[in-house]
Design a protein around this motif. Structure first.
Motif, mmCIF file in Angstrom:
data_model
loop_
_atom_site.group_PDB
_atom_site.id
_atom_site.type_symbol
_atom_site.label_atom_id
_atom_site.label_comp_id
_atom_site.label_asym_id
_atom_site.label_seq_id
_atom_site.Cartn_x
_atom_site.Cartn_y
_atom_site.Cartn_z
ATOM 1 N N VAL A 131 0.308 -1.108 0.143
ATOM 2 C CA VAL A 131 0.074 0.010 -0.544
ATOM 3 C C VAL A 131 0.689 1.209 -0.173
ATOM 4 O O VAL A 131 1.918 1.259 1.239
ATOM 5 C CB VAL A 131 -0.904 -0.050 1.290
ATOM 6 N N SER A 132 0.494 2.342 -1.498
ATOM 7 C CA SER A 132 1.415 3.616 -1.066
ATOM 8 C C SER A 132 -0.059 4.613 -1.047
ATOM 9 O O SER A 132 -1.034 4.774 -2.202
ATOM 10 C CB SER A 132 1.948 3.752 -2.357
ATOM 11 N N VAL A 133 -0.104 5.396 0.092
ATOM 12 C CA VAL A 133 -1.071 6.445 0.416
ATOM 13 C C VAL A 133 -0.143 7.831 0.208
ATOM 14 O O VAL A 133 1.212 7.778 0.421
ATOM 15 C CB VAL A 133 -1.096 6.497 1.951
ATOM 16 N N TYR A 134 -0.751 8.557 -0.589
ATOM 17 C CA TYR A 134 -0.517 9.486 -1.182
ATOM 18 C C TYR A 134 -1.335 10.743 -0.951
ATOM 19 O O TYR A 134 -2.718 10.497 -0.259
ATOM 20 C CB TYR A 134 -0.221 9.668 -2.552
ATOM 21 N N GLY A 135 -0.813 11.994 -0.120
ATOM 22 C CA GLY A 135 -2.093 13.639 0.074
ATOM 23 C C GLY A 135 -1.008 14.471 -0.374
ATOM 24 O O GLY A 135 0.178 14.166 -0.295
ATOM 25 N N VAL A 154 4.016 11.463 -0.806
ATOM 26 C CA VAL A 154 3.714 10.384 -0.154
ATOM 27 C C VAL A 154 3.534 10.750 1.409
ATOM 28 O O VAL A 154 4.120 11.487 2.256
ATOM 29 C CB VAL A 154 5.184 8.941 -0.174
ATOM 30 N N ARG A 155 2.546 9.932 2.217
ATOM 31 C CA ARG A 155 1.847 9.867 3.546
ATOM 32 C C ARG A 155 2.657 8.641 4.448
ATOM 33 O O ARG A 155 2.416 8.457 5.532
ATOM 34 C CB ARG A 155 0.323 10.095 3.412
ATOM 35 N N MET A 213 1.653 2.461 8.733
ATOM 36 C CA MET A 213 2.454 2.360 8.040
ATOM 37 C C MET A 213 3.458 3.336 7.659
ATOM 38 O O MET A 213 4.331 3.574 9.502
ATOM 39 C CB MET A 213 1.596 3.997 7.322
ATOM 40 N N ASP A 249 1.299 16.748 -4.247
ATOM 41 C CA ASP A 249 1.170 15.197 -3.715
ATOM 42 C C ASP A 249 2.708 14.638 -3.594
ATOM 43 O O ASP A 249 3.786 14.549 -4.061
ATOM 44 C CB ASP A 249 0.698 15.044 -4.955
ATOM 45 N N TYR A 270 4.012 4.281 3.565
ATOM 46 C CA TYR A 270 4.147 2.792 3.010
ATOM 47 C C TYR A 270 3.553 1.805 3.763
ATOM 48 O O TYR A 270 4.163 1.649 4.907
ATOM 49 C CB TYR A 270 5.227 2.807 2.307
ATOM 50 N N VAL A 283 -2.932 1.698 8.640
ATOM 51 C CA VAL A 283 -4.169 1.534 7.362
ATOM 52 C C VAL A 283 -4.662 0.145 7.905
ATOM 53 O O VAL A 283 -4.069 -0.949 7.571
ATOM 54 C CB VAL A 283 -3.784 1.414 5.946
#
Length: 113
Positions: free
Chosen positions: A26-30, A39-40, A60, A37, A42, A106
């Protein structure tokens, strides 16, 4: 006697400990303060094999700059450190020398048939 199966790279034999099955990375961006944008976080989790509904919580993390100058430069330019290869997150090999910071959790649900 010869076996005509697929060639395997040399290395240690596959054992249950070395082969833990498929994973989801999972890679979360915001957006950051400037609207870029970034990276928030991994994280990775193994997919369960048993049938049923499974819930997993993924811890994460984000990579961090190693020096104060790099931290200032990444903040000023809006380009923060990030992984380009998802295998770094999944395998963890070589990650012990990477500086990371914990960045929340997450929760993911699996419905295995």
């Amino acid at each position: 006697w010869e076996w005509w199966g697929p060639a395997r790279s040399p290395g240690p034999p596959l054992t249950p400990a070395s082969f833990a099955g498929p994973q989801i990375v999972v890679s979360v961006y915001g957006p950051d303060f400037f609207g870029n944008d970034v990276v928030r976080g991994y994280g990775a989790v193994h997919v369960p094999f048993t049938p049923g509904r499974h819930t997993r919580t993924i811890a994460m993390f984000v990579p961090e700059s190693t020096s104060t100058l790099q931290k200032f430069t990444s903040w000023f330019t809006g380009r923060r450190p990030e992984f380009t290869d998802p295998r770094v997150v999944a395998q963890g090999e070589g990650r012990e020398v990477t500086r990371v910071r914990s960045q929340g959790f997450v929760t993911i649900s699996f419905n295995v048939v």
